[in-house]
Design a protein around this motif. Structure first.
Motif: not given
Length: 749
Positions: A340-356, A529-532
């Motif tokens: 999904p394009l937009e993150v909501a509460f309850g969303s499961r996600a991986t969070i990437k550090n943007m440093g080189y 990931w968010n089924e809703r």
């Protein structure tokens, strides 16, 4: 072209007074070709008048082609004879053969070395008809359909071509013919060079481009008085291309780059001191060198990465080292796929550090051994379920319920991040970080119900590649910072690796300084990931090449710094820097069972010990002449000083530049790390022998050739004696007991 037959050409300034020895080192514009000059021996007029046979005269005139051709033919034999005898994956073929497979399958991978050498390995596989399906596991037998012999032959070609390059380099350094042959033989009969060139490795390519860089530099220096001629520009730009190539194989090439840079700085400084040189000419020299020796190598280096990115278009094992946007544009990737394009509460996600070189925010059940002793939080570069986090509202808001209306966090939102595998909250407190003591420790603590306000993080949106709207966090495109709501510090993952208890993963801290430009405090959602929520297509946004180029190089640097010896493990193959110049240790390249063809990485004793001794002798010679010069002696002519400077001092400088970094660096080291430095030691030995045998060259040429003949025989004889470690030892290793001169030479137990 027979100038090598005689000793060095007579210096043009032999009648100058002694005070000229103390002159500013300005290039001598009287020389017609800018060559190094030095005093030549007197030639017996009767011998000069003695007629020579036409055959000998022809051989003498064409020696510059005949000799290197013969040396090259022998070189190809020593590098290729029985090259396919061992049909198992040997030593680091397990790494570089596998990387070649990734190019053939066009799968993105990650390695600490630049891509040029590995792309050439991939090219050899393509030419051999290999499809990239073999895994190259260490010690595994090659399948019949894989023409590993051709791939090894391809690599050995680079090693074989080092020999003629060494020959012409010695000529350009103005060594006598007898010395040129000796230097060439030392490279030809160096057992370690011959052995390491026979396998699918990067070292033969690294050596070849190191050799070509030195040749181009030496030839360019010989043309210093033909500035701005076609040949001058040709060798200048060829030097730049060679520098770019050697650096694109391994970063060790930067040491060779430093040598050329040192010469260039000195050359420009001398020209700056030449008051007769017009300023426009000086400026032209500066611009030409900036373009030829900085821009050209940089373009070659960047071009290798551009090809690397173009070829590796499919998702592979190295994806996690790159930015989320880069990964989203790889074919077959799971990053951003159906997210999904937009993150909501309850969303499961991986969070990437943007440093080189940044990784994914990660936690695992292991705890910090000191400090809070709570659950570790790190950054990790590989796909793992421990990289998943849930977005939850803070404890001052209503408890999250899966059936409640969707709420989208955005800029200035206060949130909690809950680790999906352990259920603990991302947490920070006023405990010093384990390595970066000036920052606060970040841990995983409590659970969905147990915790406090130190589990709260405030989202600060930095930018969004897809929208100016900062009210929502978007997958891949939104860059945001996480400020600890209570402490005011920022979640950061730099380039510091944790010790072994943290599995050498990246340290995550809460940094007290507020620096919005610090990209290591920038994060983005990589997978979501968010089924809703409906699936989107975040991969439609491209990642710019320059950003990917810098990102990958920083990641390579970070990973390279992590290659430190593990105190809990014993590495029987590793060695120390002090062992290399004295040939104190060798390296077993494979198993030592009787049924295995065995290879032992060990140098030629005459080459190693002779070249190391020459470094000390050169230091003694320079000290001797400096003391006598200080006392007013004028025994050295200007041409001889230049010869010592460029024919001796620069090879010694090259040795120091390639050797001393391994003395200082903390990473694990092996014997092959000395091989580029060994070449400069060989050139130094050539200079020393050429200098100390000058009296023989002046008085008795036959005696000179007799002395050199003995040296030739020793170098060749020792190579022949140790030939089995090059061509492969079959059967029981005890039969080579006579080669085990020292205990560390583990040819046999």
């Amino acid at each position: 072209m027979a100038y090598q037959q005689d000793a060095h050409a007579t210096a043009t300034a032999t009648t100058q007074d002694g005070h000229n020895l103390r002159r500013r080192n300005v290039p001598d514009h009287s020389s017609s070709n800018g060559s190094l000059t030095q005093a030549s021996p007197e030639v017996d007029s009767k011998k000069a008048q003695k007629p020579s046979t036409s055959i000998l005269k022809t051989l003498d005139e064409w020696e510059f082609l005949i000799a290197p051709l013969l040396f090259t033919l022998v070189s190809f034999f020593t590098r290729m004879y029985k090259i396919g005898l061992s049909n198992i994956v040997t030593w680091d073929e397990a790494h570089f053969g596998k990387f070649g497979s990734h190019y053939l399958k066009r799968e993105f991978y990650f390695d600490v070395h630049p891509p040029l050498g590995k792309m050439l390995v991939g090219l050899s596989g393509y030419m051999a008809g290999y499809n990239g399906s073999f895994e190259f596991k260490s010690g595994e037998t090659y399948p019949e359909e894989l023409n590993y012999t051709f791939m090894r032959l391809f690599n050995s070609t680079f090693g074989a071509l080092c020999v003629p390059v060494a020959y012409y380099t010695a000529r350009e350094l103005n060594f006598r013919r007898s010395t040129v042959w000796l230097v060439t033989l030392m490279v030809l009969c160096e057992n370690s060079y011959a052995t390491i060139s026979r396998f699918i490795l990067l070292d033969s390519m690294l050596l070849f481009f190191t050799f070509t860089t030195v040749l181009c530099w030496a030839r360019f220096h010989r043309l210093q008085n033909q500035s701005f001629s076609f040949e001058w520009f040709f060798w200048l730009f060829l030097s730049g291309i060679s520098i770019g190539c050697v650096t694109s194989v391994k970063w060790v090439g930067l040491f060779c780059t430093a040598l050329v840079g040192l010469y260039t700085a000195e050359d420009l400084w001398n020209k700056f001191g030449d008051l007769k040189m017009p300023q426009t000419t000086l400026a032209s020299h500066l611009v030409a060198r900036v373009v030829g020796l900085i821009f050209v190598p940089l373009l070659v280096y960047m071009f290798s990465f551009w090809v690397h990115f173009v070829v590796l278009e499919n998702s592979g094992p190295g994806d996690a080292q790159m930015s989320s946007l880069f990964q989203a544009n790889l074919k077959g990737t799971e990053v951003g796929k159906d997210s999904p394009l937009e993150v909501a509460f309850g969303s499961r996600a991986t969070i990437k550090n943007m440093g080189y070189g940044g990784g994914l925010l990660h936690s695992h059940v292991q705890t910090y051994p000191e400090g809070s002793q709570q659950q570790q939080v790190t950054c990790y570069h590989h796909k793992d379920a421990n990289n998943d986090w849930f977005f939850y509202p803070n404890r001052n808001e209503p408890v999250y319920h899966p059936e409640a209306p969707l709420v989208f966090p955005g800029d200035k939102s206060v949130i909690r991040l809950i680790h999906s595998q352990t259920g603990r909250n991302l947490h920070s407190h006023t405990v010093a970080a384990p390595v970066t003591k000036g920052d606060y420790e970040v841990s995983s603590y409590g659970n969905t119900t147990v915790g406090d306000e130190k589990d709260h993080w405030t989202v600060e949106v930095v930018s969004d590649a897809a929208s100016r709207d900062r009210s929502k966090i978007r997958t891949l495109t939104t860059a945001f910072r996480l400020r600890h709501t209570s402490l005011g510090c920022y979640l950061r993952a730099g380039t510091v690796n944790l010790p072994q208890w943290g599995f050498k993963q990246i340290e995550v801290t809460c940094v007290k300084q507020n620096n919005p430009r610090d990209v290591y405090t920038h994060w983005n959602v990589e997978a979501h990931w968010n089924e809703r929520l409906p699936a989107g297509d975040p991969g439609s946004y491209k990642s710019p090449f320059l950003r990917d180029f810098v990102h990958l190089n920083v990641a390579m640097m970070t990973s390279n710094n992590a290659l430190v010896p593990d105190p809990d493990k014993q590495d029987d193959l590793a060695s120390h820097f002090w062992q290399w110049p004295i040939l104190h240790v060798g390296l077993r390249m494979c198993g030592w069972d009787d049924h295995i063809v065995k290879y032992f990485l060990l140098g030629n004793p005459a080459v190693y010990w002779g070249s190391t001794l020459s470094l000390f002798v050169f230091g003694g010679l320079v000290s001797w002449y400096l003391i006598r010069w200080q006392r007013g002696y004028d025994e050295l002519k200007p041409g001889e000083i230049d010869y010592i400077h460029y024919g001796g001092l620069y090879p010694v400088a090259g040795w120091f530049l390639h050797y001393l970094p391994f003395v200082a660096m903390a990473r694990v080291t092996y014997v092959h790390h000395y091989y580029p430095a060994l070449y400069f030691a060989i050139l130094t030995s050539g200079f020393v022998l050429d200098w100390v045998t000058r009296p023989l060259a002046r008085k008795n040429r036959r005696l000179e050739w007799a002395v050199y003949g003995i040296l030739y025989a020793v170098v060749i004889g020792l190579f022949v004696l140790f030939r089995a470690i090059v061509f492969g030892m079959q059967g029981k290793h005890q039969q080579w007991r006579h080669l085990k001169w020292f205990d560390k030479w583990r040819i046999t137990d």
